[in-house]
Enzyme design. Structure first.
Site: not given
Ligand SMILES: [Zn+2]
Length: 424
Positions: A178, A383, A307, A175
């Site tokens: 990020e 995350e 992430h 992504h």
């Molecule tokens: Zn992500």
């Protein structure tokens, strides 16, 4: 569910072009607010979706159902309108960021610096560092695993100091926005190469490490040069809306394992979370998949995708919250070891469990493909920080702390996984 998240091309572009070193982006967010909304029921959810179609606001989270908080960016001309709408709908909200541009300016990018972990870096600086490390160490095998849609290299590094080791794969920045992802993955790689900590040296000796620090180079460059908030890759996806052509696929929704069976917005090409018309369509993830598949079965024993944000260790599966992997309890014990150790340096708590349970049901993520298709026995999405204060815009002065806590977590995770027989 038609959600138009196109931000506002009009307003930011009408503002003055960047002049100083601080004002880097073609798109600026002066006086843009981030509101945090709590959606209590289905009626509010439907109304929120209508608002998102009527006016240009930019949701930062997938609208996955009631009972959740959502962050939304609203331009200065729309503050009053949005607030009165929310009040009318009895949606509880608060302003969590008053001037988004000020926050973005704290994520310093110094284009002239060498690689270090106190500021964010451009793709060139990251890749130059990778090349330099590769040239300096015989035990690193570096290769380009494929090209992005716009033709940029996707680089990989394999660290192997001993024959017969099993491998752990670290995936970064699928992504685009990020940035803390590739910053953390390169921090970990640097520790594995250069740390004098005996425990880190042992992990670097006893395991092979495969690192793909930048799965989405096109999107990443775009976040540096044009739009800090971009998530997907940059392939025109065939759709268009009132702002013009729509670009990109959410590549962490495009992996083929129970693809399309569940999830939100995956059929809306202009959304930030569009998972493609079918799975396995993007050159970047095809490159990653064929790279993973190029190794012997059973060699890669752990796959970790990094992430932002929320501080979670998300385990398979994403496509269901009632079906769990055969060794789910074992994966939870391994994730718990990460979580306990990662909280030690600075108190950052990481919650762990199946992503379909903790987050929401959505398919197409790398960790599910790695587990379900490639049969890698421990896979997760980590995350990183934080829990919403800065969200996607974590200031650069937190990069090192994130690196330190994740290093602590990773050591414990690998040792626990070894104890559980993951590497046997
Ligand atoms: Zn992500």
């Amino acid at each position: 569910m038609r959600l138009l998240f196109l931000l506002l091309a009009i307003l930011p572009l009408a503002l003055a072009a960047p002049k100083s070193a601080v004002a880097r982006y073609a798109v600026r967010y002066d006086n843009f607010r981030i509101y945090s909304l709590f959606i209590d029921n289905g009626g509010q959810m439907e109304e929120l979706k209508k608002i998102s179609q009527e006016i240009s606001v930019h949701f930062l989270n997938e609208l996955a159902g009631p009972g959740n908080s959502y962050n939304v960016i609203v331009g200065p001309l729309l503050h009053k309108y949005v607030e009165s709408k929310l009040e009318y709908l009895e949606i509880v909200y608060k302003v969590i960021v008053d001037d988004l541009q000020k926050l973005l300016d704290k994520s310093a990018v110094d284009k002239d610096t060498e690689m270090e972990w106190e500021s964010y870096h451009t793709l060139d600086t990251i890749y130059d560092w990778v090349d330099k490390e590769c040239a300096a160490h015989d035990y690193l095998e570096c290769k380009v695993i494929g090209q992005s849609y716009e033709g940029r290299d996707i680089k990989s590094i394999r660290l192997s100091k001993r024959e017969g080791n099993k491998a752990i794969l670290l995936e970064g920045n699928i992504h685009a926005m990020e940035w803390i992802s590739s910053a953390t993955v390169t921090f970990l790689l640097n520790q594995l190469i250069n740390s004098e900590d005996p425990e880190m040296q042992r992990l670097s000796e006893e395991y092979d490490w495969i690192v793909v620090p930048m799965v989405n180079p096109d999107g990443f460059v775009y976040t540096h040069e044009v739009e800090r908030l971009w998530r997907k890759n940059r392939r025109p996806n065939g759709a268009s809306n009132s702002s013009g052509l729509c670009y990109g696929i959410d590549m962490n929704r495009n992996f083929d394992y129970h693809w399309g069976g569940a999830g939100w917005n995956i059929d809306e090409p202009c959304d930030h979370w569009f998972g493609g018309d079918e799975p396995n369509t993007e050159s970047e993830i095809l490159a990653l998949q064929s790279f993973v598949s190029s190794f012997d079965d059973g060699y890669i024993r752990s796959y970790m995708a990094f992430h932002a944000y929320g501080q979670y260790v998300l385990l398979p599966y994403g496509h269901s919250n009632t079906e769990f992997p055969p060794n789910y309890e074992q994966m939870k014990r391994i994730a718990a070891a990460f979580s306990d150790a990662a909280s030690e340096p600075y108190g950052s708590a990481f919650t762990y469990g199946a992503s379909g349970l903790l987050n929401y049901v959505v398919s197409g993520a790398a960790k599910d493909w790695a587990y379900g298709v490639k049969k890698i026995p421990f896979t997760c999405t980590v995350e990183l920080r934080d829990k919403g204060t800065f969200g996607f815009f974590l200031p650069s002065n937190q990069i090192t702390e994130v690196g330190v806590e994740v290093t602590a977590g990773l050591k414990a995770l690998v040792n626990k996984a070894a104890e559980e027989g993951i590497f046997d």
